[in-house]
Design a protein around this motif. Sequence first.
Motif, PDB file in Angstrom:
ATOM      1  N   CYS A  41       0.654  -1.477   0.080  1.00 53.78           N
ATOM      2  CA  CYS A  41      -0.304  -0.084   0.197  1.00 53.78           C
ATOM      3  C   CYS A  41       1.006   1.146   0.135  1.00 53.78           C
ATOM      4  N   GLN A  42       0.553   2.465  -1.118  1.00 55.77           N
ATOM      5  CA  GLN A  42       1.175   3.414  -0.691  1.00 55.77           C
ATOM      6  C   GLN A  42      -0.007   4.523  -0.857  1.00 55.77           C
ATOM      7  N   ILE A  73      -3.666  -0.455 -15.831  1.00 63.11           N
ATOM      8  CA  ILE A  73      -4.952   0.894 -15.574  1.00 63.11           C
ATOM      9  C   ILE A  73      -5.493  -0.033 -15.238  1.00 63.11           C
ATOM     10  N   PHE A  74      -6.287   0.601 -14.019  1.00 57.98           N
ATOM     11  CA  PHE A  74      -7.682   0.331 -13.553  1.00 57.98           C
ATOM     12  C   PHE A  74      -9.123   0.928 -13.358  1.00 57.98           C
ATOM     13  N   HIS A  75     -10.086  -0.301 -13.549  1.00 54.69           N
ATOM     14  CA  HIS A  75     -11.232   0.979 -13.219  1.00 54.69           C
ATOM     15  C   HIS A  75     -11.709   0.395 -11.879  1.00 54.69           C
ATOM     16  N   GLY A  76     -12.438   1.068 -10.719  1.00 52.81           N
ATOM     17  CA  GLY A  76     -13.347   0.562  -9.934  1.00 52.81           C
ATOM     18  C   GLY A  76     -14.100   1.978  -9.591  1.00 52.81           C
ATOM     19  N   PRO A  77     -15.667   1.065  -9.281  1.00 54.27           N
ATOM     20  CA  PRO A  77     -16.982   1.760  -8.579  1.00 54.27           C
ATOM     21  C   PRO A  77     -16.241   3.276  -7.507  1.00 54.27           C
ATOM     22  N   GLN A  78     -16.725   3.844  -7.657  1.00 56.17           N
ATOM     23  CA  GLN A  78     -16.812   4.790  -6.521  1.00 56.17           C
ATOM     24  C   GLN A  78     -17.181   4.236  -4.636  1.00 56.17           C
ATOM     25  N   ASP A  79     -18.592   3.178  -5.101  1.00 57.02           N
ATOM     26  CA  ASP A  79     -18.700   2.617  -3.973  1.00 57.02           C
ATOM     27  C   ASP A  79     -17.459   1.960  -3.286  1.00 57.02           C
ATOM     28  N   ARG A  80     -16.508   1.703  -3.857  1.00 58.19           N
ATOM     29  CA  ARG A  80     -15.496   0.883  -3.668  1.00 58.19           C
ATOM     30  C   ARG A  80     -14.835   1.132  -2.723  1.00 58.19           C
ATOM     31  N   ALA A  81     -14.736   2.414  -3.148  1.00 57.50           N
ATOM     32  CA  ALA A  81     -13.167   3.158  -2.464  1.00 57.50           C
ATOM     33  C   ALA A  81     -13.385   2.754  -0.871  1.00 57.50           C
ATOM     34  N   ARG A  82     -12.001   3.490  -0.161  1.00 56.65           N
ATOM     35  CA  ARG A  82     -12.320   3.637   1.022  1.00 56.65           C
ATOM     36  C   ARG A  82     -11.691   4.998   1.142  1.00 56.65           C
ATOM     37  N   LYS A  83     -11.944   5.324   2.401  1.00 59.18           N
ATOM     38  CA  LYS A  83     -12.012   6.905   2.742  1.00 59.18           C
ATOM     39  C   LYS A  83     -10.500   6.481   2.952  1.00 59.18           C
ATOM     40  N   SER A  84      -9.618   8.104   1.773  1.00 57.56           N
ATOM     41  CA  SER A  84      -8.295   8.026   2.314  1.00 57.56           C
ATOM     42  C   SER A  84      -8.359   8.849   3.455  1.00 57.56           C
ATOM     43  N   HIS A  85      -7.648   9.476   4.398  1.00 60.51           N
ATOM     44  CA  HIS A  85      -7.072  10.089   5.409  1.00 60.51           C
ATOM     45  C   HIS A  85      -6.163  11.415   5.120  1.00 60.51           C
ATOM     46  N   GLU A  88      -5.507  12.078  -0.198  1.00 56.15           N
ATOM     47  CA  GLU A  88      -4.413  11.954  -1.158  1.00 56.15           C
ATOM     48  C   GLU A  88      -5.073  10.754  -1.997  1.00 56.15           C
ATOM     49  N   TYR A  89      -4.560  10.209  -3.167  1.00 57.12           N
ATOM     50  CA  TYR A  89      -5.271   8.518  -3.027  1.00 57.12           C
ATOM     51  C   TYR A  89      -3.911   7.502  -3.165  1.00 57.12           C
ATOM     52  N   HIS A  90      -4.491   6.525  -2.521  1.00 60.92           N
ATOM     53  CA  HIS A  90      -3.774   5.658  -1.959  1.00 60.92           C
ATOM     54  C   HIS A  90      -4.124   3.798  -2.650  1.00 60.92           C
ATOM     55  N   LEU A  91      -2.722   2.975  -3.225  1.00 63.63           N
ATOM     56  CA  LEU A  91      -3.684   2.598  -3.965  1.00 63.63           C
ATOM     57  C   LEU A  91      -3.236   0.690  -3.201  1.00 63.63           C
ATOM     58  N   CYS A  92      -3.478  -0.013  -2.963  1.00 65.98           N
ATOM     59  CA  CYS A  92      -2.638  -1.482  -2.348  1.00 65.98           C
ATOM     60  C   CYS A  92      -2.744  -3.062  -3.412  1.00 65.98           C
ATOM     61  N   LEU A  93      -1.462  -3.294  -3.728  1.00 66.97           N
ATOM     62  CA  LEU A  93      -1.340  -4.031  -5.036  1.00 66.97           C
ATOM     63  C   LEU A  93      -1.254  -5.070  -4.393  1.00 66.97           C
ATOM     64  N   PHE A 103      -8.120   0.419  -2.887  1.00 73.34           N
ATOM     65  CA  PHE A 103      -8.100   1.573  -3.684  1.00 73.34           C
ATOM     66  C   PHE A 103      -8.775   3.168  -2.364  1.00 73.34           C
ATOM     67  N   TYR A 104      -7.836   3.733  -2.036  1.00 74.12           N
ATOM     68  CA  TYR A 104      -7.982   5.040  -0.781  1.00 74.12           C
ATOM     69  C   TYR A 104      -8.333   6.253  -1.823  1.00 74.12           C
ATOM     70  N   ALA A 105      -9.471   6.838  -1.934  1.00 73.95           N
ATOM     71  CA  ALA A 105      -9.724   7.905  -2.275  1.00 73.95           C
ATOM     72  C   ALA A 105     -10.081   9.264  -1.719  1.00 73.95           C
ATOM     73  N   PRO A 106      -9.819   9.889  -1.717  1.00 73.88           N
ATOM     74  CA  PRO A 106      -9.971  11.456  -0.661  1.00 73.88           C
ATOM     75  C   PRO A 106     -11.974  11.764  -1.283  1.00 73.88           C
ATOM     76  N   ASP A 107     -12.863  12.072  -0.446  1.00 71.54           N
ATOM     77  CA  ASP A 107     -14.120  12.489  -0.928  1.00 71.54           C
ATOM     78  C   ASP A 107     -14.117  13.533  -2.097  1.00 71.54           C
TER      79      ASP A 107
END
Length: 110
Positions: A41-42, A73-85, A88-93, A103-107
């Motif tokens: 994750c980073q 290239i990855f696609h993901g639905p909004q409702d599957r994104a976790r909240k970034s605190h 910033e955006y974060h991705l765990c592979l 995948f973590y995303a800001p609001d």
Amino acid sequence: MRVLLTAVLSLCASSVPAHEARTGWRYDSYCCNGDGHSGDCQQIPSKSVSIIQGGYKVTLAPGDHRLATHAHIFHGPQDRARKSHDSEYHLCLFPDENTPRCFYAPDMGF
């Protein structure tokens, strides 16, 4: 005996690497296989993320994530994104660079 066992468990728990983002908040344990400096994750550059209808498109180049050795290239639905605190955006592979685990995303602000 119980006191000794408690002390040993406390010592072991404190030696486990923190699953933290660079800014100090913790990734969900399901997502993280390591820590924010050597794990899977980073934080990723915001330029790697596009907001598309219904979610996100993540375009990773080598160097955008420590595990990325080629373009992804990855696609993901909004409702599957976790909240970034940290806004910033974060991705765990995991288990490899071809598999986005979290995948973590800001609001999105809307």
